[in-house]
Scaffold this motif. Structure first.
Motif, PDB file in Angstrom:
ATOM      1  N   SER A   1       0.854  -1.194   0.000  1.00  0.00           N
ATOM      2  CA  SER A   1       0.000   0.000   0.000  1.00  0.00           C
ATOM      3  C   SER A   1       0.887   1.239   0.000  1.00  0.00           C
ATOM      4  O   SER A   1       2.074   1.186   0.336  1.00  0.00           O
ATOM      5  CB  SER A   1      -0.918   0.011   1.225  1.00  0.00           C
ATOM      6  N   CYS A   2       0.279   2.354  -0.397  1.00  0.00           N
ATOM      7  CA  CYS A   2       0.983   3.635  -0.404  1.00  0.00           C
ATOM      8  C   CYS A   2       0.011   4.711   0.052  1.00  0.00           C
ATOM      9  O   CYS A   2      -1.119   4.787  -0.450  1.00  0.00           O
ATOM     10  CB  CYS A   2       1.505   3.946  -1.809  1.00  0.00           C
ATOM     11  N   SER A   3       0.418   5.521   1.008  1.00  0.00           N
ATOM     12  CA  SER A   3      -0.443   6.566   1.559  1.00  0.00           C
ATOM     13  C   SER A   3      -0.281   7.870   0.787  1.00  0.00           C
ATOM     14  O   SER A   3       0.610   8.006  -0.062  1.00  0.00           O
ATOM     15  CB  SER A   3      -0.118   6.795   3.033  1.00  0.00           C
ATOM     16  N   GLN A   4      -1.128   8.840   1.117  1.00  0.00           N
ATOM     17  CA  GLN A   4      -1.024  10.154   0.489  1.00  0.00           C
ATOM     18  C   GLN A   4       0.307  10.831   0.803  1.00  0.00           C
ATOM     19  O   GLN A   4       0.762  11.699   0.064  1.00  0.00           O
ATOM     20  CB  GLN A   4      -2.183  11.038   0.949  1.00  0.00           C
ATOM     21  N   LYS A   5       0.920  10.416   1.928  1.00  0.00           N
ATOM     22  CA  LYS A   5       2.214  10.978   2.307  1.00  0.00           C
ATOM     23  C   LYS A   5       3.375  10.226   1.665  1.00  0.00           C
ATOM     24  O   LYS A   5       4.527  10.426   2.024  1.00  0.00           O
ATOM     25  CB  LYS A   5       2.363  10.956   3.825  1.00  0.00           C
ATOM     26  N   ARG A   6       3.045   9.346   0.708  1.00  0.00           N
ATOM     27  CA  ARG A   6       4.045   8.532  -0.010  1.00  0.00           C
ATOM     28  C   ARG A   6       4.792   7.580   0.937  1.00  0.00           C
ATOM     29  O   ARG A   6       5.971   7.311   0.774  1.00  0.00           O
ATOM     30  CB  ARG A   6       5.023   9.427  -0.784  1.00  0.00           C
ATOM     31  N   GLU A   7       4.056   7.085   1.930  1.00  0.00           N
ATOM     32  CA  GLU A   7       4.581   6.063   2.849  1.00  0.00           C
ATOM     33  C   GLU A   7       4.173   4.691   2.315  1.00  0.00           C
ATOM     34  O   GLU A   7       2.978   4.421   2.148  1.00  0.00           O
ATOM     35  CB  GLU A   7       4.014   6.271   4.252  1.00  0.00           C
TER      36      GLU A   7
ATOM     37  N   LEU B   1      -2.411   8.289  -6.851  1.00  0.00           N
ATOM     38  CA  LEU B   1      -2.844   7.464  -5.726  1.00  0.00           C
ATOM     39  C   LEU B   1      -3.952   6.482  -6.092  1.00  0.00           C
ATOM     40  O   LEU B   1      -3.931   5.327  -5.677  1.00  0.00           O
ATOM     41  CB  LEU B   1      -3.293   8.366  -4.571  1.00  0.00           C
TER      42      LEU B   1
ATOM     43  N   GLU C   1       3.438   0.119  -6.249  1.00  0.00           N
ATOM     44  CA  GLU C   1       3.354   1.035  -5.104  1.00  0.00           C
ATOM     45  C   GLU C   1       4.114   2.335  -5.372  1.00  0.00           C
ATOM     46  O   GLU C   1       3.673   3.406  -4.946  1.00  0.00           O
ATOM     47  CB  GLU C   1       3.882   0.346  -3.841  1.00  0.00           C
TER      48      GLU C   1
ATOM     49  N   THR D   1       2.892   6.740  -5.625  1.00  0.00           N
ATOM     50  CA  THR D   1       3.446   7.970  -5.052  1.00  0.00           C
ATOM     51  C   THR D   1       3.137   9.172  -5.928  1.00  0.00           C
ATOM     52  O   THR D   1       3.191  10.313  -5.474  1.00  0.00           O
ATOM     53  CB  THR D   1       4.977   7.863  -4.857  1.00  0.00           C
TER      54      THR D   1
END
Length: 232
Positions: free
Chosen positions: A165-171, A200, A193, A197
């Motif tokens: 997974s990838c978050s909005q914060k690019r984590e 999304l 993933e 980045t």
């Protein structure tokens, strides 16, 4: 991602997830036997329940496919599982070194014993996490550099329904089961993933951008559906 749990006769507990960008209903059974339905956000939860009811036979077959861990089994990319019977052992124990997962068990127990299997499973899960951290996080950095992507952090967790997974914060989060896949599928997940980045949501723009980095994208997406997030 919105989710609800339901109890279905003949199936048991199921978790229904509504995912933005999903266009179809998908069904999966995780390594611990959990049934997961992923569907578009606009569909009512009732649709997921009815879909699971129609797939009772498929669910039952996949819930019973959990195989015993055996001596000499290759785990991930770096480990081999070894069972050692010992007169001195009072209970099953495990330890990891650079190459082996060693499960020591009393001589009066078989490797198929549920208690022995549970100890072995916990050790295997630890090994998979270590292997993923050791091999895939550096690989993610290398691929990101090669393709011009950037991300803020990467962690490894045991996920039930997705490879990463990838978050909005690019984590970025990588599934610890991912290390078991063939390398070309691992690299696909890493690129997938990394593409998140920049884009999304799953949509035509995302898949078009990813196709510029992944050859035979349609075939790869089809192939990876043959694998589940569980101990192989």
């Amino acid at each position: 991602m919105p989710a609800k749990r339901y109890q279905i006769e003949g199936v048991g507990d199921i978790s229904i997830y509504k995912r933005k960008g999903s266009k179809t209903i998908r069904l999966s059974v995780t390594g611990d036997g959990t049934v997961r339905v992923t569907q578009p956000r606009w569909l009512p939860y009732k649709a997921g329940i009815e879909f699971a009811q129609l797939k009772k036979t498929w669910i039952a077959n996949h819930q019973t496919q959990k195989n015993l861990l055996v001596n000499g089994q290759i785990i991930g990319k770096s480990y081999q599982l070894k069972f050692l019977s010992s007169e001195d052992a009072q209970k099953p124990t495990s330890r990891l070194n650079d190459q082996f997962i060693v499960v020591k068990l009393p001589s009066n127990l078989e490797t198929s014993n549920p208690v022995v299997q549970k100890v072995a499973e916990r050790a295997v899960l630890r090994a998979l996490k270590i292997d993923t951290e050791t091999l895939l996080i550096p690989r993610l950095h290398d691929i990101a550099k090669s393709y011009g992507f950037s991300f803020t952090s990467c962690h490894v967790k045991r996920l039930k329904g997705r490879w990463g997974s990838c978050s909005q914060k690019r984590e970025i989060i990588l599934n610890s089961y991912l290390i078991q896949l063939p390398w070309h599928l691992i690299d696909y997940v890493l690129l997938h993933e990394l593409q998140h980045t920049e884009i999304l949501a799953h949509g035509s723009r995302f898949w078009l951008a990813l196709s510029e980095h992944v050859d035979n994208l349609a075939e790869i997406r089809k192939e990876i559906k043959n694998y589940q997030a569980r101990i192989i």
